[in-house]
Design an enzyme around this catalytic site. Structure first.
Site, PDB file in Angstrom:
ATOM      1  N   LYS A  66       0.800  -1.224   0.000  1.00 51.85           N
ATOM      2  CA  LYS A  66       0.000   0.000   0.000  1.00 51.85           C
ATOM      3  C   LYS A  66       0.840   1.284   0.000  1.00 51.85           C
ATOM      4  O   LYS A  66       0.396   2.307  -0.525  1.00 51.85           O
ATOM      5  CB  LYS A  66      -0.943   0.015   1.211  1.00 51.85           C
ATOM      6  CG  LYS A  66      -2.085  -0.992   1.130  1.00 51.85           C
ATOM      7  CD  LYS A  66      -3.053  -0.806   2.283  1.00 51.85           C
ATOM      8  CE  LYS A  66      -4.236  -1.737   2.179  1.00 51.85           C
ATOM      9  NZ  LYS A  66      -5.250  -1.471   3.232  1.00 51.85           N
ATOM     10  N   ASP A 102     -10.329   2.900   1.845  1.00 52.29           N
ATOM     11  CA  ASP A 102     -10.460   2.347   3.200  1.00 52.29           C
ATOM     12  C   ASP A 102     -11.101   3.357   4.145  1.00 52.29           C
ATOM     13  O   ASP A 102     -12.069   3.051   4.841  1.00 52.29           O
ATOM     14  CB  ASP A 102      -9.092   1.942   3.755  1.00 52.29           C
ATOM     15  CG  ASP A 102      -8.589   0.627   3.191  1.00 52.29           C
ATOM     16  OD1 ASP A 102      -9.422  -0.215   2.800  1.00 52.29           O
ATOM     17  OD2 ASP A 102      -7.359   0.441   3.146  1.00 52.29           O
ATOM     18  N   GLY A 128      -4.928   2.872  18.048  1.00 51.22           N
ATOM     19  CA  GLY A 128      -3.970   2.394  17.056  1.00 51.22           C
ATOM     20  C   GLY A 128      -3.413   3.548  16.249  1.00 51.22           C
ATOM     21  O   GLY A 128      -3.987   4.638  16.211  1.00 51.22           O
ATOM     22  N   ALA A 129      -2.280   3.306  15.591  1.00 51.87           N
ATOM     23  CA  ALA A 129      -1.664   4.345  14.767  1.00 51.87           C
ATOM     24  C   ALA A 129      -0.998   3.743  13.533  1.00 51.87           C
ATOM     25  O   ALA A 129      -0.129   4.365  12.931  1.00 51.87           O
ATOM     26  CB  ALA A 129      -0.646   5.133  15.591  1.00 51.87           C
ATOM     27  N   GLY A 130      -1.436   2.539  13.158  1.00 49.54           N
ATOM     28  CA  GLY A 130      -0.893   1.879  11.969  1.00 49.54           C
ATOM     29  C   GLY A 130      -1.615   2.309  10.710  1.00 49.54           C
ATOM     30  O   GLY A 130      -2.280   3.346  10.670  1.00 49.54           O
ATOM     31  N   GLY A 131      -1.502   1.493   9.667  1.00 50.65           N
ATOM     32  CA  GLY A 131      -2.090   1.824   8.383  1.00 50.65           C
ATOM     33  C   GLY A 131      -3.597   2.001   8.423  1.00 50.65           C
ATOM     34  O   GLY A 131      -4.138   2.961   7.859  1.00 50.65           O
ATOM     35  N   TYR A 222     -13.106  -8.630  11.808  1.00 53.78           N
ATOM     36  CA  TYR A 222     -14.324  -9.403  11.524  1.00 53.78           C
ATOM     37  C   TYR A 222     -14.081 -10.910  11.624  1.00 53.78           C
ATOM     38  O   TYR A 222     -14.872 -11.712  11.144  1.00 53.78           O
ATOM     39  CB  TYR A 222     -14.939  -9.032  10.166  1.00 53.78           C
ATOM     40  CG  TYR A 222     -14.009  -9.050   8.978  1.00 53.78           C
ATOM     41  CD1 TYR A 222     -13.691 -10.237   8.316  1.00 53.78           C
ATOM     42  CD2 TYR A 222     -13.491  -7.866   8.485  1.00 53.78           C
ATOM     43  CE1 TYR A 222     -12.873 -10.242   7.213  1.00 53.78           C
ATOM     44  CE2 TYR A 222     -12.670  -7.848   7.374  1.00 53.78           C
ATOM     45  CZ  TYR A 222     -12.361  -9.048   6.739  1.00 53.78           C
ATOM     46  OH  TYR A 222     -11.533  -9.048   5.637  1.00 53.78           O
ATOM     47  N   GLY A 243     -15.840  -5.164  11.461  1.00 52.95           N
ATOM     48  CA  GLY A 243     -15.138  -4.654  10.297  1.00 52.95           C
ATOM     49  C   GLY A 243     -15.731  -5.006   8.955  1.00 52.95           C
ATOM     50  O   GLY A 243     -15.225  -4.543   7.914  1.00 52.95           O
TER      51      GLY A 243
END
Length: 281
Positions: A66, A102, A128-131, A222, A243
């Site tokens: 990505k 997304d 969270g702080a990811g993608g 999910y 999700g």
């Protein structure tokens, strides 16, 4: 003759996107086909050139490509640049253009849970702080919220993300401990981490002890369809969602970008749930 669409990532065999998109093509009477291509990081550059040679009209991008795909594209939309990742590529005037559905997909799924879609009056917490967090937080910030707090195990990553979001709304970074203590202040709480995903079913991103009744609690996981965190939040009177909504919405937005056709989102959702064992026709 139908057009070819696809998905690139590594590994890719587990993806439900081919099933979802090909099912919708069939339901709409279209002879298009969606194909998954397993490309290792070393194969990415050659793979993108191959997509052009095959005249693929659009494709999705998943882990681990990505970010790496950005310099290989002709153009990238601003929201995707803010997020720092591309998950959808479409062809326009002979160019491959990167976008990110997304965050937009998550935003659409969130709005269905809010009374009167009043996002601008909400205090939102993103864990969270990811993608995934970047996609969700940037899109929510761009849409406009009263405030946006970002909680992460590594505070520095949350601070970096909050600096991007501050361009659009009031955003701040807090520790996970602060998030737990202040949970009752938030109207919307979103888990973007993998904590609680199968097989680690007993884990939770935060305690819900201080959660208010009526709070919207969303988990991007999910598998399982209802995490322990969502189950306990529901017992506290929260409005919960997993999700699947985001997965379907991001796919539907990509479908629209490629074809100009609005797919049947409920039909796509039912197909995914059936594949996961949570729905039967």
């Amino acid at each position: 003759m139908g057009k070819l669409y696809g998905l690139i990532g590594h590994p890719i065999a587990h993806s439900m996107s081919p099933m979802m998109h090909n099912g919708e093509f069939k339901e709409l009477g279209l002879s298009h086909h969606y194909q998954a291509f397993d490309l290792s990081p070393e194969q990415l550059e050659d793979g993108v050139e191959a997509m052009k040679m095959l005249d693929i009209q659009g494709f999705n991008v998943t882990i681990p490509h990505k970010v790496a795909i950005i310099p290989l594209l002709d153009e990238v939309e601003q929201e995707a640049l803010d997020i720092g990742a591309v998950n959808t590529v479409y062809k326009q005037d002979g160019k491959y253009i990167g976008t990110n559905t997304d965050g937009k997909g998550y935003l659409l799924s969130l709005l269905t849970l809010l009374q009167e879609n009043d996002l601008e009056n909400k205090k939102v917490l993103v864990i969270g702080a990811g993608g995934a967090a970047r996609a969700v937080a940037v899109s929510i910030a761009r849409a406009g919220v009263l405030s946006l707090s970002l909680a992460n195990r590594t505070l520095e990553k949350a601070e970096n993300l909050s600096s991007v979001c501050n361009s659009y709304t009031s955003a701040n970074a807090i520790t996970l401990q602060e998030a737990e203590a202040e949970l009752h202040h938030f109207d919307v709480v979103i888990n973007t981490t993998s904590i609680g995903m199968s097989p680690h079913l007993d884990r939770m991103p935060l305690s819900v002890e201080r959660l208010n009744e009526g709070t919207v609690v969303s988990d991007l996981i999910y598998n399982p369809l209802e995490t322990k965190w969502l189950k306990l939040s529901k017992q506290k009177g929260a409005v919960t969602d997993n999700g699947i909504s985001m997965f379907v919405e991001q796919g539907a937005l990509a479908f629209e970008k490629w074809t100009g056709i609005t797919p049947d989102r409920q039909r796509m959702r039912n197909a995914v749930l059936k594949e996961l064992g949570g729905y039967s026709c």
